[in-house]
Design a protein around this motif. Structure first.
Motif, PDB file in Angstrom:
ATOM      1  N   ILE A 143       0.842  -1.203   0.000  1.00  0.00           N
ATOM      2  CA  ILE A 143       0.000   0.000   0.000  1.00  0.00           C
ATOM      3  C   ILE A 143       0.872   1.246   0.000  1.00  0.00           C
ATOM      4  N   LEU A 144       0.574   2.175  -0.926  1.00  0.00           N
ATOM      5  CA  LEU A 144       1.220   3.482  -0.984  1.00  0.00           C
ATOM      6  C   LEU A 144       0.125   4.536  -1.000  1.00  0.00           C
ATOM      7  N   LYS A 145       0.231   5.550  -0.133  1.00  0.00           N
ATOM      8  CA  LYS A 145      -0.823   6.558  -0.014  1.00  0.00           C
ATOM      9  C   LYS A 145      -0.206   7.941  -0.228  1.00  0.00           C
ATOM     10  N   PHE A 146      -0.784   8.690  -1.162  1.00  0.00           N
ATOM     11  CA  PHE A 146      -0.245   9.992  -1.545  1.00  0.00           C
ATOM     12  C   PHE A 146      -1.255  11.097  -1.220  1.00  0.00           C
ATOM     13  N   TYR A 147      -0.826  12.039  -0.369  1.00  0.00           N
ATOM     14  CA  TYR A 147      -1.621  13.242  -0.134  1.00  0.00           C
ATOM     15  C   TYR A 147      -1.048  14.331  -1.033  1.00  0.00           C
ATOM     16  N   LEU A 148      -1.860  14.818  -1.982  1.00  0.00           N
ATOM     17  CA  LEU A 148      -1.423  15.828  -2.941  1.00  0.00           C
ATOM     18  C   LEU A 148      -1.658  17.209  -2.334  1.00  0.00           C
ATOM     19  N   HIS A 149      -0.578  17.888  -2.012  1.00  0.00           N
ATOM     20  CA  HIS A 149      -0.621  19.105  -1.203  1.00  0.00           C
ATOM     21  C   HIS A 149      -0.568  20.363  -2.063  1.00  0.00           C
ATOM     22  N   ILE A 150      -1.662  21.138  -2.060  1.00  0.00           N
ATOM     23  CA  ILE A 150      -1.697  22.431  -2.736  1.00  0.00           C
ATOM     24  C   ILE A 150      -2.146  23.498  -1.745  1.00  0.00           C
ATOM     25  N   ASP A 151      -1.922  24.780  -2.093  1.00  0.00           N
ATOM     26  CA  ASP A 151      -2.383  25.854  -1.221  1.00  0.00           C
ATOM     27  C   ASP A 151      -3.671  26.468  -1.768  1.00  0.00           C
TER      28      ASP A 151
END
Length: 280
Positions: A165-173
């Motif tokens: 399992i790989l989990k990616f939180y895509l961080h933008i402002d």
């Protein structure tokens, strides 16, 4: 540079998203160079996926989470497009259907997890149930507060049964999000993506920040790590996700299975005779 460790959320560590630069301009300021590397990484991803499909000893679940317009669809399009659809699929999660709402919150996710040799990408996921439902008080705190442990147990069970399992939180402002919304208005081909909720959710930015931070802190584990991906610059986002994906694939040390037939005999029976006839 080891992007896997640089962007991984250390299990149990405090997460303060305000301290993470969503542009991360200290790394890879050359867009052309990064995009060229991403192309090569996609080729490597294609080969590694083929090997996983042939080996059939493990599977991979990729979770993509982020605010509206964070780039979940774009990540799928630019990073995962190299994969053979025969062994990879994308599952999107919307508002639960009547049937889904009548089951536990993990039911609809569990039934679409990948089988051995396959890869599944969750575009949004079971984490919606500690994000949207928390922010808007759809269920009481005594319900959603128990879900972090339930999620960890669910992911541990998957891991112990062969699913990485790989989990990616895509961080933008906030500014980048608003700019992307505007582009959807300005480009006819993207008008269909516009929804009222895109704008009505913006006043809850701080509440969502707290919800994401707690999910990242409590659910990044050794067997199912979270990664915070700087996503203001789309090409950098693609590069980081691709690098982490390749690093994970290579750590599996996959091997092609042994042939199930006698290759020498097959060659003798069906190929050497043909060559002999052609020579005559």
């Amino acid at each position: 540079m080891d992007y896997y460790e640089r962007f991984r959320v250390t299990p149990g560590s405090k997460v303060d998203l305000d301290k993470f630069d969503p542009s991360h301009k200290k790394l890879h300021n050359e867009r052309q160079e990064a995009e060229q590397e991403t192309i090569h990484l996609r080729e490597r991803i294609r080969d590694l996926q083929y090997q996983m499909y042939a080996e059939r000893k493990r599977s991979l679940l990729v979770v993509l989470q982020g605010r509206d317009a964070a780039g979940k669809d774009g990540t799928v399009r630019h990073v995962f497009r190299a994969m053979n659809p025969q062994g990879c699929r994308v599952v999107s999660f919307k508002v639960p259907s009547k049937e889904e709402a009548e089951h536990d919150f993990l039911w609809r996710c569990h039934k679409v997890t990948p089988g051995l040799g396959h890869i599944t990408v969750f575009n949004r996921s079971h984490y919606e149930d500690v994000l949207v439902q928390r922010v808007h008080n759809i269920v009481p705190k005594e319900v959603w507060s128990k879900r972090y442990e339930q999620i960890n147990n669910f992911e541990k069970m998957l891991h112990e049964n062969g699913t990485h399992i790989l989990k990616f939180y895509l961080h933008i402002d906030q500014e980048e999000q608003l700019e992307r919304f505007k582009k959807r208005l300005d480009k006819p081909a993207k008008n269909w993506k516009i929804s009222e909720s895109d704008y009505s959710e913006r006043p809850f930015w701080d509440e969502y920040t707290k919800a994401f931070e707690e999910a990242l802190r409590r659910c990044s584990t050794e067997y199912a790590p979270w990664f915070i991906i700087p996503s203001n610059r789309k090409w950098f986002r693609n590069l980081v996700v691709a690098r982490i994906l390749v690093a994970a694939f290579e750590s599996f040390q996959m091997q092609f299975p042994e042939p199930t037939v006698d290759l020498k005999e097959i060659r003798r029976l069906y190929h050497d005779e043909v060559k002999k006839e052609n020579d005559e």
